[in-house]
Design an enzyme around this catalytic site. Structure first.
Site, PDB file in Angstrom:
ATOM      1  N   LYS A   1       0.865  -1.135   0.345  1.00  0.00           N
ATOM      2  CA  LYS A   1      -0.086   0.324   0.064  1.00  0.00           C
ATOM      3  C   LYS A   1       0.715   1.315  -0.133  1.00  0.00           C
ATOM      4  O   LYS A   1       1.435   1.093   1.144  1.00  0.00           O
ATOM      5  CB  LYS A   1      -1.143  -0.101   1.283  1.00  0.00           C
ATOM      6  CG  LYS A   1      -2.667   0.659   1.633  1.00  0.00           C
ATOM      7  CD  LYS A   1      -2.499   2.324   0.698  1.00  0.00           C
ATOM      8  CE  LYS A   1      -2.018   2.994   1.840  1.00  0.00           C
ATOM      9  NZ  LYS A   1      -2.007   4.516   1.501  1.00  0.00           N
TER      10      LYS A   1
ATOM     11  N   THR B   1       0.509   7.516  13.072  1.00  0.00           N
ATOM     12  CA  THR B   1       0.622   6.087  12.057  1.00  0.00           C
ATOM     13  C   THR B   1       0.618   4.166  12.787  1.00  0.00           C
ATOM     14  O   THR B   1      -0.459   4.018  13.186  1.00  0.00           O
ATOM     15  CB  THR B   1       0.323   6.754  10.786  1.00  0.00           C
ATOM     16  OG1 THR B   1      -0.024   7.718  10.633  1.00  0.00           O
ATOM     17  CG2 THR B   1      -0.507   5.723  10.202  1.00  0.00           C
ATOM     18  N   GLY B   2       1.509   4.709  13.293  1.00  0.00           N
ATOM     19  CA  GLY B   2       2.199   4.302  13.723  1.00  0.00           C
ATOM     20  C   GLY B   2       1.012   3.524  15.446  1.00  0.00           C
ATOM     21  O   GLY B   2       1.609   1.904  15.257  1.00  0.00           O
TER      22      GLY B   2
ATOM     23  N   CYS C   1      13.722  10.236   7.226  1.00  0.00           N
ATOM     24  CA  CYS C   1      13.574  10.068   8.850  1.00  0.00           C
ATOM     25  C   CYS C   1      14.782  10.343   9.770  1.00  0.00           C
ATOM     26  O   CYS C   1      14.563  10.359  11.163  1.00  0.00           O
ATOM     27  CB  CYS C   1      13.128   7.818   9.014  1.00  0.00           C
ATOM     28  SG  CYS C   1      14.798   7.411   7.967  1.00  0.00           S
TER      29      CYS C   1
ATOM     30  N   GLU D   1       8.570   1.343  11.790  1.00  0.00           N
ATOM     31  CA  GLU D   1       9.590   2.176  11.274  1.00  0.00           C
ATOM     32  C   GLU D   1       9.322   2.988  11.306  1.00  0.00           C
ATOM     33  O   GLU D   1       8.374   3.972  10.751  1.00  0.00           O
ATOM     34  CB  GLU D   1      10.240   2.043  10.368  1.00  0.00           C
ATOM     35  CG  GLU D   1      10.910   1.039  10.214  1.00  0.00           C
ATOM     36  CD  GLU D   1      12.552   0.481  10.826  1.00  0.00           C
ATOM     37  OE1 GLU D   1      13.155   1.322  11.495  1.00  0.00           O
ATOM     38  OE2 GLU D   1      13.231  -0.670  10.418  1.00  0.00           O
TER      39      GLU D   1
ATOM     40  N   GLY E   1       6.467   5.093   8.971  1.00  0.00           N
ATOM     41  CA  GLY E   1       5.839   6.475   8.870  1.00  0.00           C
ATOM     42  C   GLY E   1       5.686   6.616   9.708  1.00  0.00           C
ATOM     43  O   GLY E   1       6.267   6.400  10.736  1.00  0.00           O
TER      44      GLY E   1
ATOM     45  N   GLU F   1       9.157  16.166  16.050  1.00  0.00           N
ATOM     46  CA  GLU F   1      10.075  15.863  14.289  1.00  0.00           C
ATOM     47  C   GLU F   1       9.776  17.234  13.148  1.00  0.00           C
ATOM     48  O   GLU F   1       8.659  17.539  13.214  1.00  0.00           O
ATOM     49  CB  GLU F   1       9.346  14.210  14.126  1.00  0.00           C
ATOM     50  CG  GLU F   1       9.844  13.913  12.631  1.00  0.00           C
ATOM     51  CD  GLU F   1       9.685  13.106  11.800  1.00  0.00           C
ATOM     52  OE1 GLU F   1       8.745  12.434  11.814  1.00  0.00           O
ATOM     53  OE2 GLU F   1      10.907  12.234  11.303  1.00  0.00           O
TER      54      GLU F   1
HETATM   55  P1  NDP Z   1       2.143   8.797   7.242  1.00  0.00           P
HETATM   56  O1  NDP Z   1       2.190   7.999   8.960  1.00  0.00           O
HETATM   57  O2  NDP Z   1       1.055   9.440   7.172  1.00  0.00           O
HETATM   58  O3  NDP Z   1       1.740   7.843   5.862  1.00  0.00           O
HETATM   59  C1  NDP Z   1       2.514   6.178   5.875  1.00  0.00           C
HETATM   60  C2  NDP Z   1       1.915   4.911   5.007  1.00  0.00           C
HETATM   61  O4  NDP Z   1       0.422   5.523   6.102  1.00  0.00           O
HETATM   62  C3  NDP Z   1       0.882   6.059   3.512  1.00  0.00           C
HETATM   63  O5  NDP Z   1       0.802   5.085   3.112  1.00  0.00           O
HETATM   64  C4  NDP Z   1      -0.485   6.558   4.247  1.00  0.00           C
HETATM   65  O6  NDP Z   1      -1.568   6.150   3.611  1.00  0.00           O
HETATM   66  C5  NDP Z   1      -1.077   5.346   6.035  1.00  0.00           C
HETATM   67  N1  NDP Z   1      -1.884   5.115   6.402  1.00  0.00           N
HETATM   68  C6  NDP Z   1      -2.355   6.318   7.248  1.00  0.00           C
HETATM   69  N2  NDP Z   1      -3.338   6.069   8.017  1.00  0.00           N
HETATM   70  C7  NDP Z   1      -3.523   4.973   8.223  1.00  0.00           C
HETATM   71  C8  NDP Z   1      -4.321   3.192   8.465  1.00  0.00           C
HETATM   72  N3  NDP Z   1      -4.944   4.381   9.529  1.00  0.00           N
HETATM   73  N4  NDP Z   1      -3.862   2.473   8.831  1.00  0.00           N
HETATM   74  C9  NDP Z   1      -3.153   1.714   7.611  1.00  0.00           C
HETATM   75  N5  NDP Z   1      -2.799   3.060   6.797  1.00  0.00           N
HETATM   76  C10 NDP Z   1      -2.151   3.933   6.935  1.00  0.00           C
HETATM   77  O7  NDP Z   1       3.196   8.580   7.130  1.00  0.00           O
HETATM   78  P2  NDP Z   1       4.474   9.639   5.701  1.00  0.00           P
HETATM   79  O8  NDP Z   1       3.243   9.747   4.506  1.00  0.00           O
HETATM   80  O9  NDP Z   1       3.429  11.399   5.849  1.00  0.00           O
HETATM   81  O10 NDP Z   1       5.561   9.449   5.999  1.00  0.00           O
HETATM   82  C11 NDP Z   1       6.819  10.161   7.166  1.00  0.00           C
HETATM   83  C12 NDP Z   1       6.563   9.985   8.562  1.00  0.00           C
HETATM   84  O11 NDP Z   1       7.049   9.036   8.252  1.00  0.00           O
HETATM   85  C13 NDP Z   1       7.574  10.808   9.016  1.00  0.00           C
HETATM   86  O12 NDP Z   1       7.021  11.131  10.597  1.00  0.00           O
HETATM   87  C14 NDP Z   1       8.730  10.047   9.227  1.00  0.00           C
HETATM   88  O13 NDP Z   1       9.654  10.589   9.936  1.00  0.00           O
HETATM   89  C15 NDP Z   1       8.547   9.154   9.108  1.00  0.00           C
HETATM   90  N6  NDP Z   1       8.706   7.839   8.001  1.00  0.00           N
HETATM   91  C16 NDP Z   1      10.074   7.001   8.956  1.00  0.00           C
HETATM   92  C17 NDP Z   1      11.176   6.336   8.719  1.00  0.00           C
HETATM   93  C18 NDP Z   1      11.704   5.223   9.467  1.00  0.00           C
HETATM   94  O14 NDP Z   1      12.805   4.588   9.132  1.00  0.00           O
HETATM   95  N7  NDP Z   1      11.656   5.028  10.837  1.00  0.00           N
HETATM   96  C19 NDP Z   1      11.524   6.590   6.763  1.00  0.00           C
HETATM   97  C20 NDP Z   1      10.497   7.668   6.478  1.00  0.00           C
HETATM   98  C21 NDP Z   1       9.889   8.016   6.575  1.00  0.00           C
HETATM   99  P3  NDP Z   1      -1.879   7.207   2.680  1.00  0.00           P
HETATM  100  O15 NDP Z   1      -0.462   7.938   1.856  1.00  0.00           O
HETATM  101  O16 NDP Z   1      -2.696   6.606   1.726  1.00  0.00           O
HETATM  102  O17 NDP Z   1      -2.628   8.734   3.674  1.00  0.00           O
END
Ligand code: NDP
Length: 488
Positions: free
Chosen positions: A170, A227-228, A279, A245, A223, A380
């Site tokens: 996804k 969301t996590g 990240c 992550e 993400g 962050e």
């Molecule tokens: P989000 O958490 O908003 O989204 C990540 C994914 O989760 C997207 O595909 C999103 O879909 C999906 N999602 C959102 N809501 C749900 C739900 N209820 N159930 C299941 N899936 C869901 O993160 P971002 O895309 O905005 O990424 C940026 C963030 O990620 C930053 O905070 C960054 O630090 C972190 N990050 C961490 C990394 C690591 O390795 N630790 C690496 C990269 C980023 P949709 O797009 O459709 O909303």
């Protein structure tokens, strides 16, 4: 562009689409289907059927397919990198690097699989022996963010496929295209159709189906931390395996004996690559008092040379912020810090200039005199703004660095390896880089302490997160019979 289910381009059930915007121009690049729960179920069923085929293949065949995938992806690097820049905004050179890093990860796990060693161990009581076996989990839901859509897909599918699992991916709704293209190339390279499916659509719909559906054994998520937390809750219903992550607020410590020219480069690379949207970007910079003035002067000069522009243009160092919402978040953190007394060493803001009017551009901001209570020090900051703090020594730097709910990356810059080791042991982060900007490597485990997540991706450890560990206990005939029932 269509989704990919069972190795074939697929439409969603309905006719709704999600437009994909170019962050550099605001123009629509293309659109993808707005998938539904029913579409996600179709992909999960395809992955479950493919699991029966893929998991039964000998590891040498899985390894060959992964090597072939790497080759095919590398030979399509220009087309993939261009699409990635158009949908994500990063400069073309960074996009090429990301595509190649996907191929590296495939090659690393292609090389690893089949070379693991196990052992047959006798029971301590001598009546038999046991074997510890690793079995694939089944269908994995990979939920991806927009900042590194391709390399982070690789961190999940490469070890997962190597171990015999299959996937429903996804992608983030704003960066679905390159992932679909890469998954299509994987099938061309010989991957069992259905072993990697890509379903586009809102996280709250497609993502939630992956959480709810009992046929999905594991969720691998990258993400935001909020969301996590939702992913953890949603996975609890079926006790799914999880790798999370999440976000970070990585500290970089520059000691008084550091090579300052190198550290200045490292700080610029660490904060402004991918427009600060990594990240493990450097998000808080701690300078020893003794070198603070010299460092700050050189760093300000360096930052002023960063050329902002469309990622497609040659000579662009830093592209736009990915979305308008993300740009506003960074601006509001800078405003908050300034309202609390911070000073702009390098003045950021929205740049003027031909071609920059319609994109989400933001110039780099460097702040000094930042209070530890400012949002940018505590949360962050996912964009091109960096707060600088001055500390008297390493102990103060480590204490300040650890004063956060995150624990993803960290770095220390010093010529004294004893000092570096002392800091590495004490910094509460999944990775500490020594005299290096934050570069993830396929052979090194990656993941977070504290609210930056759990589980590890990459390295041998990353493979282990795609297995169940099981024991087989064998009692040897004729060796004791101490288990007769009833138990006396
Ligand atoms: P989000 O958490 O908003 O989204 C990540 C994914 O989760 C997207 O595909 C999103 O879909 C999906 N999602 C959102 N809501 C749900 C739900 N209820 N159930 C299941 N899936 C869901 O993160 P971002 O895309 O905005 O990424 C940026 C963030 O990620 C930053 O905070 C960054 O630090 C972190 N990050 C961490 C990394 C690591 O390795 N630790 C690496 C990269 C980023 P949709 O797009 O459709 O909303």
């Amino acid at each position: 562009m269509k989704m990919l289910i069972e190795g074939q381009p697929a439409d969603a059930q309905g006719s709704d689409v999600i437009p994909v915007a170019n962050p550099a121009t605001g123009e629509t690049v293309d659109s993808v289907p707005k998938g539904t729960r029913e579409d996600a179920r179709r992909a999960i069923d395809a992955a479950a059927a493919a699991f029966k085929v893929w998991s039964e293949k000998p590891s040498i065949e899985r390894s060959r397919v992964l090597f072939k995938i790497a080759e095919v992806v590398r030979s399509n690097v220009e087309g993939l990198a261009t699409t990635l820049t158009l949908e994500q905004g990063k400069p073309l050179g960074e996009s090429r690097g990301e595509i190649n890093s996907f191929a590296n990860t495939c090659e690393y796990y292609a090389g690893l699989i089949g070379r693991e060693r196990g052992a047959q161990t006798p029971f301590s009581t001598g009546e038999g022996f046991f074997i510890v076996m690793k079995r694939p989990l089944g269908v994995v839901g990979a939920i991806l963010p927009w900042n590194f859509p391709v390399s982070l897909m690789g961190w999940k599918v490469a070890p997962g496929l190597a171990a015999g699992n299959t996937f429903v991916v996804k992608p983030a709704s704003t960066t679905p295209m390159t992932d679909i293209m890469v998954a299509g190339l994987m099938v061309k390279a010989g991957l069992t159709p259905g072993a990697v499916n890509v379903v586009t659509g809102p996280g709250a719909v497609v993502g939630e189906e992956l959480l709810d559906n009992p046929k999905v054994a594991k969720i691998a998520f990258t993400g935001e931390t909020v969301t996590g937390k939702r992913i953890m809750e949603g996975s609890a219903k079926h006790i799914k395996r999880l790798t999370l992550e999440l976000g970070g607020s990585d500290p970089m410590i520059v000691c008084d004996d550091a090579d300052l020219a190198l550290a200045v480069e490292g700080a610029a690379w660490g904060r402004f690559r991918n427009c600060g949207q990594s990240c493990t970007s450097v998000k808080r910079l701690f300078l020893f008092e003794a070198i603070a003035d010299e460092f700050v002067k050189a760093f300000a000069e360096k930052v002023k040379t960063i050329k902002i522009g469309n990622g497609m243009d040659k000579g662009t160092h830093m592209g736009p912020v990915h979305t308008e919402e993300q740009r506003e978040k960074v601006e509001s953190m800078v405003d908050d810090a300034e309202n609390r007394g911070a000073k702009e060493l390098v003045k950021g803001g929205r740049p003027d200039g031909a071609g920059l009017e319609k994109g989400n551009y933001l110039s780099p901001t460097v702040l000094t005199d930042v209070g530890y209570d400012a949002q940018i020090a505590r949360e962050e900051c996912f964009g091109p703004a960096l707060p600088i703090f001055v500390v008297k020594d390493l102990e103060e730097a480590i204490e300040r660095a650890n004063d956060t709910s995150f624990g993803l990356g960290s770095s220390v810059w010093t010529k004294d390896m004893e000092r570096a080791y002392h800091a590495a042991e004490r910094m509460q982060a999944g990775t500490t880089w020594v005299n290096s900007p934050p570069i993830a490597r396929a052979e090194v485990p990656f993941g977070g302490f504290k609210q930056s997540g759990f589980g590890r991706e990459l390295g041998i450890e990353g493979l282990d997160h795609y297995y169940e560990t099981k024991s087989v206990q064998v009692l040897e005939y004729g060796k004791g019979k101490k288990w007769a029932f009833p138990i006396s």
